[in-house]
Design a protein around this motif. Sequence first.
Motif, PDB file in Angstrom:
ATOM      1  N   ASP A 351     -12.945  10.660 -27.292  1.00  0.00           N
ATOM      2  CA  ASP A 351     -11.578  10.474 -27.775  1.00  0.00           C
ATOM      3  C   ASP A 351     -11.565   9.631 -29.045  1.00  0.00           C
ATOM      4  O   ASP A 351     -10.875   9.945 -30.020  1.00  0.00           O
ATOM      5  N   ALA A 352     -12.348   8.552 -29.059  1.00  0.00           N
ATOM      6  CA  ALA A 352     -12.401   7.675 -30.231  1.00  0.00           C
ATOM      7  C   ALA A 352     -13.008   8.391 -31.438  1.00  0.00           C
ATOM      8  O   ALA A 352     -12.564   8.205 -32.578  1.00  0.00           O
ATOM      9  N   LEU A 353     -14.014   9.230 -31.200  1.00  0.00           N
ATOM     10  CA  LEU A 353     -14.625   9.976 -32.294  1.00  0.00           C
ATOM     11  C   LEU A 353     -13.648  10.988 -32.880  1.00  0.00           C
ATOM     12  O   LEU A 353     -13.523  11.123 -34.103  1.00  0.00           O
ATOM     13  N   LEU A 354     -12.917  11.696 -32.006  1.00  0.00           N
ATOM     14  CA  LEU A 354     -11.939  12.669 -32.487  1.00  0.00           C
ATOM     15  C   LEU A 354     -10.796  11.975 -33.225  1.00  0.00           C
ATOM     16  O   LEU A 354     -10.280  12.503 -34.221  1.00  0.00           O
ATOM     17  N   GLU A 355     -10.410  10.799 -32.751  1.00  0.00           N
ATOM     18  CA  GLU A 355      -9.378  10.023 -33.434  1.00  0.00           C
ATOM     19  C   GLU A 355      -9.840   9.664 -34.845  1.00  0.00           C
ATOM     20  O   GLU A 355      -9.050   9.711 -35.803  1.00  0.00           O
ATOM     21  N   LYS A 356     -11.094   9.317 -34.990  1.00  0.00           N
ATOM     22  CA  LYS A 356     -11.644   8.935 -36.287  1.00  0.00           C
ATOM     23  C   LYS A 356     -11.772  10.134 -37.227  1.00  0.00           C
ATOM     24  O   LYS A 356     -11.429  10.055 -38.418  1.00  0.00           O
ATOM     25  N   LEU A 357     -12.252  11.253 -36.704  1.00  0.00           N
ATOM     26  CA  LEU A 357     -12.546  12.398 -37.551  1.00  0.00           C
ATOM     27  C   LEU A 357     -11.343  13.285 -37.818  1.00  0.00           C
ATOM     28  O   LEU A 357     -11.190  13.828 -38.911  1.00  0.00           O
ATOM     29  N   GLY A 358     -10.472  13.458 -36.816  1.00  0.00           N
ATOM     30  CA  GLY A 358      -9.386  14.414 -36.964  1.00  0.00           C
ATOM     31  C   GLY A 358      -9.938  15.832 -37.034  1.00  0.00           C
ATOM     32  O   GLY A 358     -11.145  16.064 -36.958  1.00  0.00           O
ATOM     33  N   GLY A 359      -9.051  16.813 -37.193  1.00  0.00           N
ATOM     34  CA  GLY A 359      -9.516  18.193 -37.301  1.00  0.00           C
ATOM     35  C   GLY A 359      -9.342  18.969 -36.022  1.00  0.00           C
ATOM     36  O   GLY A 359      -9.375  18.418 -34.920  1.00  0.00           O
ATOM     37  N   ASP A 360      -9.167  20.279 -36.172  1.00  0.00           N
ATOM     38  CA  ASP A 360      -8.928  21.169 -35.035  1.00  0.00           C
ATOM     39  C   ASP A 360     -10.135  22.016 -34.676  1.00  0.00           C
ATOM     40  O   ASP A 360     -10.139  22.674 -33.639  1.00  0.00           O
ATOM     41  N   ARG A 361     -11.149  22.050 -35.539  1.00  0.00           N
ATOM     42  CA  ARG A 361     -12.318  22.882 -35.268  1.00  0.00           C
ATOM     43  C   ARG A 361     -13.583  22.142 -35.674  1.00  0.00           C
ATOM     44  O   ARG A 361     -13.555  21.216 -36.488  1.00  0.00           O
ATOM     45  N   MET A 362     -14.685  22.564 -35.077  1.00  0.00           N
ATOM     46  CA  MET A 362     -15.937  21.838 -35.245  1.00  0.00           C
ATOM     47  C   MET A 362     -16.384  21.779 -36.700  1.00  0.00           C
ATOM     48  O   MET A 362     -16.940  20.771 -37.138  1.00  0.00           O
ATOM     49  N   ALA A 363     -16.135  22.825 -37.474  1.00  0.00           N
ATOM     50  CA  ALA A 363     -16.555  22.816 -38.882  1.00  0.00           C
ATOM     51  C   ALA A 363     -15.893  21.677 -39.651  1.00  0.00           C
ATOM     52  O   ALA A 363     -16.526  21.026 -40.493  1.00  0.00           O
ATOM     53  N   GLU A 364     -14.625  21.411 -39.357  1.00  0.00           N
ATOM     54  CA  GLU A 364     -13.925  20.301 -40.014  1.00  0.00           C
ATOM     55  C   GLU A 364     -14.523  18.972 -39.589  1.00  0.00           C
ATOM     56  O   GLU A 364     -14.722  18.067 -40.418  1.00  0.00           O
TER      57      GLU A 364
END
Length: 398
Positions: A351-364
């Motif tokens: 969750d923390a990593l996704l919060e940091k990176l943002g984006g809807d798909r793995m390429a992003e």
Amino acid sequence: MPLRFLTAGESHGPELTAILEGMPAGLPIDRAALDLLMARRQKGFGSGGRMAIERDRVRITAGVMAGRTTGAPIALTIPNKDYESWRDRDVEALTVPRPGHADLSATVKYGYGDLRLALERASARELAARAAVGGICAQLLAHFGVVIGSYVVQIGDVAMAADAGYPALFAAAETSDVRCPDPAAAARMHAAIQAAARDRDTLGGVFEVVALGVPPGLGSHVHWDRRLTGRLLGAVTSIPAIKGAEIGPAFANAARRGTAVHDRFGLDAADPDRIVRAGSHGGGLEGGITTGDPIVIRGAMKPISTTLTPLPSVDLATGRAAVTRYERSDICAVPRAAVAAEAMVAFVLADALLEKLGGDRMAELDERFARLRGNRVSDVPMDGGTWRFGYDDKGRDG
């Protein structure tokens, strides 16, 4: 969108269900790795008869197509094989609350007419659903080089003394049915569990979960609920029977002076642009933010509340003194709790990593991960000038 999940199901009901929302599209899902995690959670010397019945396998019924996540909610189910012995059975009422369980407290809250309604949902069987969720999250983290492992450091008053690198500790733990990487300590733990069983009693203990390869800069210091320290500790102590947790050697640090605790900064002799810490007393977190060092979390599990020895209680149906009735349970569940804690740590870090990176798909996410700042002097240039707060506070004093 933040990563979140819900679980549903009872200990002896037909199945457990979990829904995980917020996983980006395009993550390959390794079903064999997921099943391996489920099997690891079921192993452990001191486990009760339930683990001999269940053979947990996860069914993915939504959110993963052609082997990859779609960005939609992921639905996971785990059948309860033990349900077959309860399906057509008249269930005897449970009216004597067991000390240490949620029997009485949940009944006071919800007004149950039978304590078993509390038992069915409060049971640690629910952790199978959390393990499935954590298994998906661990695969996202592994894509970015993050590895999570666990091992048992103490059962009862028996503590390990092994000193090795974390990968070696992880590997040794997998060969031990008490998840202890120190063979000598593991043998004494076996004996302690056997002695507790003979005495019709139970044992708790302490496990350690370690996350390697976590990038610096996850979490935040700016608000209480964004501090990763609190989120990780809360996740671990949400596991049934876990009554305490610490980041790094927190309780030992409390007895030391500050100059002996705070990890000093320096420059790597081989790479003068790289900032390093001389020590690991912080457990991989400072100010609620990851430092890039291994994240080390300890969880303290109380002895299992269900004991073969009856304990004094009160029969709520008669209002008279009574003793507890034994319900099938473990003698010691610390090895299995360690794997459940891995799953919860994986969820929080994902969750923390996704919060940091943002984006809807793995390429992003891949593109943004490659641009993350690190512990390098060149990554944190300083302005070097002067400045003022600049707030409009002229009316502050009336």
